[in-house]
Design a protein around this motif. Structure first.
Motif, PDB file in Angstrom:
ATOM      1  N   PRO A 233     106.045 -30.413  93.677  1.00  0.00           N
ATOM      2  CA  PRO A 233     105.219 -31.622  93.749  1.00  0.00           C
ATOM      3  C   PRO A 233     105.084 -32.241  92.357  1.00  0.00           C
ATOM      4  CG  PRO A 233     103.868 -29.654  93.962  1.00  0.00           C
ATOM      5  CD  PRO A 233     105.298 -29.201  94.004  1.00  0.00           C
ATOM      6  N   ASP A 234     105.119 -33.573  92.304  1.00  0.00           N
ATOM      7  CA  ASP A 234     104.984 -34.267  91.021  1.00  0.00           C
ATOM      8  C   ASP A 234     103.805 -35.226  91.127  1.00  0.00           C
ATOM      9  OD1 ASP A 234     105.212 -35.539  88.654  1.00  0.00           O
ATOM     10  OD2 ASP A 234     107.319 -36.121  88.875  1.00  0.00           O
ATOM     11  N   ILE A 235     102.647 -34.659  90.856  1.00  0.00           N
ATOM     12  CA  ILE A 235     101.387 -35.380  91.064  1.00  0.00           C
ATOM     13  C   ILE A 235     101.305 -36.668  90.248  1.00  0.00           C
ATOM     14  CG2 ILE A 235      98.888 -35.194  90.567  1.00  0.00           C
ATOM     15  CD1 ILE A 235      99.706 -33.880  93.126  1.00  0.00           C
ATOM     16  N   ALA A 236     101.807 -36.587  88.973  1.00  0.00           N
ATOM     17  CA  ALA A 236     101.709 -37.769  88.106  1.00  0.00           C
ATOM     18  C   ALA A 236     102.433 -38.968  88.718  1.00  0.00           C
ATOM     19  CB  ALA A 236     102.275 -37.456  86.719  1.00  0.00           C
ATOM     20  N   HIS A 237     103.510 -38.664  89.508  1.00  0.00           N
ATOM     21  CA  HIS A 237     104.263 -39.740  90.110  1.00  0.00           C
ATOM     22  C   HIS A 237     103.745 -40.131  91.493  1.00  0.00           C
ATOM     23  CE1 HIS A 237     107.941 -39.429  87.406  1.00  0.00           C
ATOM     24  NE2 HIS A 237     107.621 -40.695  87.454  1.00  0.00           N
ATOM     25  N   SER A 238     103.383 -39.099  92.273  1.00  0.00           N
ATOM     26  CA  SER A 238     103.199 -39.366  93.694  1.00  0.00           C
ATOM     27  C   SER A 238     101.748 -39.515  94.147  1.00  0.00           C
ATOM     28  CB  SER A 238     103.862 -38.246  94.508  1.00  0.00           C
ATOM     29  OG  SER A 238     103.316 -37.011  94.104  1.00  0.00           O
TER      30      SER A 238
ATOM     31  N   LYS B 147      98.544 -42.315  88.546  1.00  0.00           N
ATOM     32  CA  LYS B 147      97.670 -41.145  88.566  1.00  0.00           C
ATOM     33  C   LYS B 147      97.419 -40.639  87.149  1.00  0.00           C
ATOM     34  CE  LYS B 147      95.637 -37.403  90.302  1.00  0.00           C
ATOM     35  NZ  LYS B 147      94.278 -37.525  90.816  1.00  0.00           N
ATOM     36  N   GLY B 148      98.488 -40.572  86.362  1.00  0.00           N
ATOM     37  CA  GLY B 148      98.297 -40.062  84.999  1.00  0.00           C
ATOM     38  C   GLY B 148      99.540 -40.238  84.157  1.00  0.00           C
ATOM     39  N   ILE B 149      99.425 -39.858  82.901  1.00  0.00           N
ATOM     40  CA  ILE B 149     100.570 -39.935  81.984  1.00  0.00           C
ATOM     41  C   ILE B 149     101.361 -38.628  82.093  1.00  0.00           C
ATOM     42  CG2 ILE B 149      99.264 -41.438  80.452  1.00  0.00           C
ATOM     43  CD1 ILE B 149      99.421 -38.772  78.551  1.00  0.00           C
ATOM     44  N   HIS B 150     102.470 -38.542  81.347  1.00  0.00           N
ATOM     45  CA  HIS B 150     103.302 -37.337  81.366  1.00  0.00           C
ATOM     46  C   HIS B 150     103.091 -36.572  80.070  1.00  0.00           C
ATOM     47  CE1 HIS B 150     105.269 -38.790  84.973  1.00  0.00           C
ATOM     48  NE2 HIS B 150     105.255 -39.971  84.400  1.00  0.00           N
ATOM     49  N   MET B 151     102.130 -35.656  80.123  1.00  0.00           N
ATOM     50  CA  MET B 151     101.728 -34.952  78.902  1.00  0.00           C
ATOM     51  C   MET B 151     102.895 -34.201  78.273  1.00  0.00           C
ATOM     52  SD  MET B 151      97.999 -34.524  78.808  1.00  0.00           S
ATOM     53  CE  MET B 151      96.792 -35.460  79.703  1.00  0.00           C
ATOM     54  N   SER B 152     103.757 -33.643  79.122  1.00  0.00           N
ATOM     55  CA  SER B 152     104.838 -32.807  78.585  1.00  0.00           C
ATOM     56  C   SER B 152     105.781 -33.629  77.707  1.00  0.00           C
ATOM     57  CB  SER B 152     105.627 -32.155  79.722  1.00  0.00           C
ATOM     58  OG  SER B 152     106.369 -33.133  80.419  1.00  0.00           O
ATOM     59  N   ARG B 153     105.889 -34.912  77.986  1.00  0.00           N
ATOM     60  CA  ARG B 153     106.820 -35.739  77.192  1.00  0.00           C
ATOM     61  C   ARG B 153     106.265 -35.962  75.783  1.00  0.00           C
ATOM     62  NH1 ARG B 153     108.306 -40.077  82.058  1.00  0.00           N
ATOM     63  NH2 ARG B 153     108.685 -38.457  83.643  1.00  0.00           N
ATOM     64  N   LEU B 154     104.952 -36.085  75.664  1.00  0.00           N
ATOM     65  CA  LEU B 154     104.345 -36.206  74.327  1.00  0.00           C
ATOM     66  C   LEU B 154     104.529 -34.899  73.574  1.00  0.00           C
ATOM     67  CD1 LEU B 154     100.903 -37.946  75.106  1.00  0.00           C
ATOM     68  CD2 LEU B 154     103.160 -38.971  74.912  1.00  0.00           C
TER      69      LEU B 154
HETATM   70  N1  LIG Z   1      98.365 -36.437  83.271  1.00  0.00           N
HETATM   71  C1  LIG Z   1      97.747 -35.233  83.157  1.00  0.00           C
HETATM   72  N2  LIG Z   1      98.486 -34.092  83.206  1.00  0.00           N
HETATM   73  C2  LIG Z   1      97.839 -32.891  83.058  1.00  0.00           C
HETATM   74  C3  LIG Z   1      96.430 -32.850  82.872  1.00  0.00           C
HETATM   75  N3  LIG Z   1      96.082 -31.551  82.713  1.00  0.00           N
HETATM   76  C4  LIG Z   1      97.221 -30.831  82.837  1.00  0.00           C
HETATM   77  N4  LIG Z   1      98.271 -31.621  83.055  1.00  0.00           N
HETATM   78  C5  LIG Z   1      99.641 -31.118  83.297  1.00  0.00           C
HETATM   79  O1  LIG Z   1     100.637 -31.534  82.391  1.00  0.00           O
HETATM   80  C6  LIG Z   1     101.853 -31.125  82.994  1.00  0.00           C
HETATM   81  C7  LIG Z   1     102.981 -31.951  82.499  1.00  0.00           C
HETATM   82  O2  LIG Z   1     103.018 -33.190  83.147  1.00  0.00           O
HETATM   83  P1  LIG Z   1     104.371 -34.026  83.199  1.00  0.00           P
HETATM   84  O3  LIG Z   1     104.730 -34.438  81.832  1.00  0.00           O
HETATM   85  O4  LIG Z   1     104.205 -35.135  84.197  1.00  0.00           O
HETATM   86  O5  LIG Z   1     105.401 -32.907  83.708  1.00  0.00           O
HETATM   87  P2  LIG Z   1     106.746 -33.058  84.528  1.00  0.00           P
HETATM   88  O6  LIG Z   1     106.475 -33.857  85.759  1.00  0.00           O
HETATM   89  O7  LIG Z   1     107.301 -31.693  84.685  1.00  0.00           O
HETATM   90  O8  LIG Z   1     107.614 -33.859  83.513  1.00  0.00           O
HETATM   91  P3  LIG Z   1     108.547 -35.127  83.835  1.00  0.00           P
HETATM   92  O9  LIG Z   1     109.570 -34.643  84.807  1.00  0.00           O
HETATM   93  O10 LIG Z   1     109.075 -35.522  82.507  1.00  0.00           O
HETATM   94  O11 LIG Z   1     107.642 -36.186  84.448  1.00  0.00           O
HETATM   95  C8  LIG Z   1     101.664 -31.195  84.477  1.00  0.00           C
HETATM   96  O12 LIG Z   1     101.896 -29.923  85.002  1.00  0.00           O
HETATM   97  C9  LIG Z   1     100.203 -31.586  84.621  1.00  0.00           C
HETATM   98  O13 LIG Z   1      99.533 -30.921  85.646  1.00  0.00           O
HETATM   99  C10 LIG Z   1      95.681 -34.058  82.857  1.00  0.00           C
HETATM  100  O14 LIG Z   1      94.458 -34.091  82.705  1.00  0.00           O
HETATM  101  N5  LIG Z   1      96.387 -35.217  83.006  1.00  0.00           N
END
Ligand SMILES: Nc1nc2c(ncn2[C@@H]2O[C@H](COP(=O)(O)OP(=O)(O)OP(=O)(O)O)[C@@H](O)[C@H]2O)c(=O)[nH]1
Length: 306
Positions: free
Chosen positions: A6-11, A60-67
Motif C-alpha cells: 500500500p502507498d498511503i502517500a499516493h492513494s 495525503k502527504g509528502i514523500h519523506m524518504s525522498r528528502l
Molecule cells: N508523509 C508522511 N510520511 C510519514 C510520516 N510518518 C512516517 N512516514 C513514513 O515515511 C515513509 C516514507 O514515505 P515515502 O517517501 O512516500 O515512501 P515510498 O512510498 O516507499 O517512496 P516513493 O516510492 O519514493 O514514494 C512511509 O513509510 C511513511 O509512512 C508522516 O507523518 N508523514
C-alpha cells in the motif's frame, strides 16, 4: 505470490485538505564533510531538519524518504558546500513535483577548530556550534550561516566601582603627602591593595549571516575570526599563565555591557558583504541570576527581525 505494498502517500485521502507551510523531518542524523575556505574538509556529526511545503491541498502527504535519501547522498558522496546544499534543495523539489515549490534544510553541528593561545604559542581545540540553513523558493536560493561565539565580558560599572574602592583604600593607607614608590608597588601586589575585582561572565554571541547569492564557498573561519577580533576576549583553548595574564589585561581593556558587544558587532557587520545579519548577545550575568540580552540586525526590507 508478490503483492503490491500500500502507498498511503499516493492513494489515501487526506483527513482534512489544505496547504501546509513546511512538512518534513527533524533531527536526522547526518555525518558530513564540511568544506570551508581556509580549512581542510572536516568530518562533522550533524543533525538536519529537512522540509518541503505542501501546496497540493488534497494530497495525503509528502514523500519523506525522498528528502532523507537526498541528504544521504550529500552525506556519502559529497562535501557540504553552497552548491551541494542547493542541489539537495533542488532534489527535494524535483522529487515532489505537483506537491511542493519550496524547500528548506537546516544543518547543525559542532565544528572543532585549532585555536592559538594569546601569547605562549600553544594551540588547542575549540568547538563552535554551527548552523547552515538553506531555502529554495520558486527557484531562488537563500543560504545563511550561523555560529555561536563564546567570550568573556567584564562589567564596566563593576570595574568603576572596584576602582573607587581601590582609590579609597589607597587614600586610607597612604595619608602622608609623599609616598614611597616601592611601598606602593608592594602594596598594589596584595589583596589589600587591589581589594575589589569587577565581575565578568561567560557570554555568547549568536550570529546569523545571509550569504551573497553568488557565494561559492563557506568561510566560517573569517566569520569567527572577525567576531572574536572585534570582541577581543574570546574563550580560550590552551592557556599558560602568560596567556591568562594577557586575558586579564584584555578583559580590563575591553569592559563591556551587552549593548557594547551588540553595537561593536553591528558596526563590524555593516562593513561586510553579507546580505543581512542577525546578532543576539547573551551575557550570562554573575551579578544577577538573569541574563543581559541585546539584539541587532541590519534593518533591511524583508530582512531579519530582532
Ligand atoms: N508523509 C508522511 N510520511 C510519514 C510520516 N510518518 C512516517 N512516514 C513514513 O515515511 C515513509 C516514507 O514515505 P515515502 O517517501 O512516500 O515512501 P515510498 O512510498 O516507499 O517512496 P516513493 O516510492 O519514493 O514514494 C512511509 O513509510 C511513511 O509512512 C508522516 O507523518 N508523514
Amino acid at each position: 505470490m508478490q503483492t503490491t505494498m500500500p502507498d498511503i502517500a499516493h492513494s489515501a485521502d487526506a483527513l482534512q485538505t489544505g496547504k501546509l507551510d513546511w512538512v518534513g523531518m527533524g533531527n536526522i542524523e547526518l555525518p558530513l564533510l564540511f568544506a570551508s575556505k581556509g580549512l581542510s574538509d572536516t568530518h562533522v556529526t550533524a543533525k538536519a531538519d529537512a522540509f518541503v511545503n505542501l501546496q497540493k491541498e488534497d494530497a495525503k502527504g509528502i514523500h519523506m524518504s525522498r528528502l532523507f535519501l537526498a541528504l544521504d547522498t550529500l552525506s556519502c558522496e559529497q562535501s557540504l558546500t553552497p552548491k551541494t546544499l542547493t542541489q539537495v534543495l533542488d532534489s527535494f523539489i524535483s522529487s515532489h513535483q505537483d506537491l511542493s515549490n519550496a524547500a528548506k534544510v537546516s544543518i547543525h553541528f559542532e565544528l572543532p577548530l585549532r585555536r592559538q593561545s594569546l601569547l605562549s604559542q600553544k594551540q588547542g581545540w575549540k568547538s563552535y556550534p554551527v548552523t547552515v540553513t538553506a531555502t529554495l523558493n520558486d527557484g531562488v536560493a537563500r543560504i545563511e550561516l550561523g555560529v555561536d561565539v563564546t567570550y568573556s565580558s567584564t562589567c564596566p560599572c563593576s570595574a568603576a566601582l572596584a576602582r573607587q574602592l581601590i582609590q579609597n583604600a589607597f587614600a586610607d593607607k597612604f595619608q602622608q603627602q609623599t609616598v614611597d614608590t616601592k611601598q606602593v608597588h608592594a602594596w598594589l601586589g596584595t589583596t589589600e591593595g587591589v581589594l575589589a575585582t569587577p565581575h565578568s561572565q561567560r557570554s555568547i554571541a549568536n550570529i546569523k549571516v545571509l550569504l551573497a547569492s553568488d557565494c561559492e564557498e563557506f568561510d566560517i573561519l573569517t566569520l569567527i575570526n572577525q567576531v572574536e577580533n572585534e570582541l577581543k576576549t574570546p574563550v580560550q583553548a590552551a592557556v599558560k599563565r602568560e596567556d591568562e595574564q594577557e586575558f586579564a589585561r584584555l578583559n580590563g581593556q575591553n569592559l563591556m555591557f551587552c549593548e557594547d558587544a551588540a553595537r561593536k558587532l553591528k558596526a563590524l557587520f555593516n562593513q561586510t558583504n553579507y546580505q543581512d545579519f542577525f546578532v543576539k548577545i547573551n551575557h550570562y550575568e554573575s551579578l544577577h541570576a538573569h541574563d543581559a540580552v541585546a539584539y541587532a540586525v541590519k534593518g533591511i526590507d524583508q530582512g531579519y527581525k530582532a
